[in-house]
Scaffold this active site. Structure first.
Site, short mmCIF file in Angstrom:
data_model
loop_
_atom_site.label_atom_id
_atom_site.label_comp_id
_atom_site.label_asym_id
_atom_site.label_seq_id
_atom_site.Cartn_x
_atom_site.Cartn_y
_atom_site.Cartn_z
N HIS A 188 0.54 -1.27 0.34
CA HIS A 188 -0.21 -0.01 0.21
C HIS A 188 1.33 1.12 -0.08
CE1 HIS A 188 -3.78 2.79 1.04
NE2 HIS A 188 -2.55 2.95 2.20
N GLU A 189 1.56 1.23 1.22
CA GLU A 189 2.96 2.71 0.59
C GLU A 189 3.59 2.81 0.14
OE1 GLU A 189 1.76 4.95 3.24
OE2 GLU A 189 0.56 3.41 4.42
N HIS A 213 3.55 6.11 -6.51
CA HIS A 213 2.99 7.24 -7.69
C HIS A 213 4.16 8.53 -7.46
CE1 HIS A 213 -1.43 9.13 -7.68
NE2 HIS A 213 -0.70 9.31 -8.81
N HIS A 219 1.83 4.32 -2.23
CA HIS A 219 1.73 6.04 -2.80
C HIS A 219 3.13 6.42 -3.15
CE1 HIS A 219 -2.07 6.22 -0.29
NE2 HIS A 219 -1.83 5.94 0.26
#
Length: 607
Positions: free
Chosen positions: A399-400, A406, A403
């Site tokens: 998940h992190e 991105h 980020h």
């Protein structure tokens, strides 16, 4: 000599930071070599502030003057971001260290000074006739960089105040941050949780980092004790935390009013150019699918063989004979494998993050809880974890890193003004990673029990990210409306409403523990108004995109990577439409919740 009783075994204490191997810590020296370099930039920002006075009042004189002002704003903003982020992340390493508390406070104070000094900019741009701005854009090639930025200012024209009023609001920024900062100190530095006995009968200190792992325990007594320990600790602080939340909400309402919005919610949504309908559609659509949540709760109760399912029974895996302990090094391999559908370039960037000091891995005394991805235009996209060797932590890593990549793509592709993306799209990249990882793990297991275990985890992601965050969003909407009606947010009122909402979302099969009514008191996101609904919309968009990536392959991957590279160069809705999902409709939410229905059905059959 008298005989002594043997000493009791010492409770498992959280380790001090110095005891953790350097390879598991982020390398903040990639941002500043040392604190002295930080001090130098702090002083530089102070000096640059003096220049802002010379610029004010000249923006409408020529295209060159307008460009120079915007370029200067970028220069000082970029530096203060570095200053602020470094100080805050050093503090996050150990919130007890006075030096970094002071640096963080200084950085926040300077950040407010910068905002105040630059507060003339937007009102002054708005005082220039639109036709003149268009002419400036035509005649000055470099100014075209700021075209979208200028269009965005003009869009919000009716909500921008006079130069003097904007300056006052900017100067109040430090006061406005008080509720969040006070809550952070209560939540990360001051609150202490008791020890409980673990499955082996040994004393273990309850921490926010360990809490979920304790709730995943197969020993119900451990789950019960951890649940009570956590919420009883918050209950002792309920008056202080209720006052803190109350004033945070009042702050949101105040800013909404002074900017002439009908509500604090609409003020928040307008930052992303999102209509109120998107927020309301989410809540209404989730309500339609609550019977599926009740069905899942009923399945959980049956699978665990319980007469009554309590709130502390919601996290323990319902497939008992699968133990998924995942050491950190194994997690790195699993995440790399799971994200192969995103292409070789994406996976090599992932490896760069794993090996070049982007990640702060383990919990230590005083460290900020939870997980995040952060950083500046000039730094790597850093990740804070509190890794505990659970499958949940593997997904948190994926998940992190979603980020972070991105951010990496946006910062290396976009110029500074457009490298930052809106929160509305932020949760998409993180959740695409989780969905792809889950599909890979499901594909690779032939074991019925492991499959059931993973399906259970997938359902938990839906429960936690779609249903639970929408429940939080509904809570936020209601508490802001109460303050807008002039009502007080007392601990009793907050607990009563939160309890009602919890019952509504979990249904008749759950036994509502009194302690869960205190859950509102431990949610940091409530101090960042109307943030949480974006988890649910982002998750819905991500499920759709991950399905496109797996089904279409290269064309979908290209659309998706292009979306990551675009950063904040367009409005969130338009960016997502380019990637392949339309969030102005309820279709992505319905589509995601149909996946939830299918998962419940498959798990019912397996169990």
């Amino acid at each position: 000599m008298p005989q002594h009783e043997p000493e009791a075994k010492q409770a498992q204490k959280v380790q001090e930071r110095k005891a953790i191997d350097q390879q598991y810590k982020w390398r903040l020296e990639k941002l500043y070599a040392d604190d002295a370099a930080w001090e130098k930039d702090f002083t530089t920002v102070k000096e640059l502030l003096k220049e802002s006075v010379k610029i004010a009042g000249s923006l409408g004189e020529s295209a060159e003057k307008l460009y120079a002002a915007l370029h200067f704003t970028d220069e000082i903003s970029r530096k203060i971001e570095n200053v602020f982020i470094y100080a805050r992340m050093k503090k996050d390493e150990d919130n007890r260290v006075t030096k970094y508390q002071e640096m963080s406070d200084k950085a926040q104070g300077l950040s407010v000074e910068v905002q105040s000094s630059l507060s003339f900019l937007v009102p002054e741009i708005l005082s220039i006739p639109e036709e003149k701005i268009k002419a400036f854009l035509e005649e000055h090639e470099e100014l075209k960089l700021y075209q979208f930025y200028l269009e965005e200012i003009l869009r919000q024209k009716e909500h921008i105040l006079t130069k003097e009023e904007e300056q006052i609001l900017a100067q109040a920024g430090e006061l406005a941050a008080a509720p969040r900062n006070i809550f952070s100190m209560i939540n990360n530095a001051d609150i202490k949780f008791p020890t409980i006995k673990d499955e082996m009968g040994e004393e273990v200190e309850v921490t926010k980092g360990r809490y979920v792992k304790l709730l995943e325990s197969s020993d119900r007594r451990v789950r019960h004790d951890a649940f009570k320990a956590l919420y009883n600790s918050y209950e002792k602080q309920k008056n202080t935390i209720a006052a803190t939340l109350n004033y945070s909400v009042k702050k949101d309402v105040f800013y909404g009013k002074v900017r002439k919005y009908p509500s604090a919610l609409q003020a928040s949504l307008d930052e992303d150019n999102i209509s109120l309908q998107v927020y309301d559609n989410l809540i209404e659509t989730i309500h339609e699918y609550l019977p599926d949540m009740y069905r899942y709760v009923k399945l959980r109760k049956r699978a665990l063989g319980l007469d009554a399912l309590h709130m502390y029974d919601l996290y323990t895996p319902i497939v008992k004979d699968v133990k998924m302990e995942v050491p950190y090094e194994d997690a790195l391999k699993q995440v790399s494998e799971g994200l192969k559908p995103l292409g070789g370039e994406y996976v090599s960037l992932l490896q760069k993050g794993f090996t070049e000091g982007w990640i702060d891995v383990y919990e230590n005394e005083g460290k900020t809880s939870g997980a995040y991805s952060w950083g500046s235009y000039d730094s790597p996209p850093y990740v804070l974890l509190n890794y505990q060797n659970t499958i949940h932590d593997v997904f948190t890593l994926a998940h992190e890193m979603g980020h972070s990549l991105h951010s990496y793509y946006a910062r290396t592709t976009q110029p500074y003004p457009y490298a930052g993306y809106k929160i509305f799209v932020a949760e998409v990249a993180s959740t695409v990673n989780e969905a792809l990882l889950m599909q890979d793990l499901l594909k690779k297991t032939g074991d019925k029990n492991v499959r059931a275990y993973l399906l259970n985890h997938y359902l938990e992601q839906f429960r936690g990210t779609v249903f639970r965050q929408t429940m939080f969003a509904e809570f936020e909407k209601e508490v802001h409306e109460r303050v807008e009606r002039g009502e007080a947010l007392t601990p009793e009122a907050l607990c009563a409403y939160y309890g009602e909402l919890n019952q509504k979302y979990y249904g008749p099969e759950i036994t509502m523990d009194e302690e869960i009514k205190m859950e509102w008191a431990r949610i940091p996101h409530f101090y960042n108004a109307f943030y949480v609904y974006k988890y649910a919309t982002g998750y819905a968009a991500a499920i759709s995109l991950s399905q496109q990536i797996l089904q279409e392959g290269e064309p979908a991957v290209k659309r998706y990577i292009d979306f990551l590279k675009k950063g904040g160069s367009d409005y969130p809705i338009q960016l997502l439409q380019g990637a392949g999902v339309d969030m102005t409709t309820t279709d992505p939410i319905h589509s995601a919740l149909k996946v939830f229905q299918q998962l419940v059905e498959e798990l019912e059959q397996l169990l």
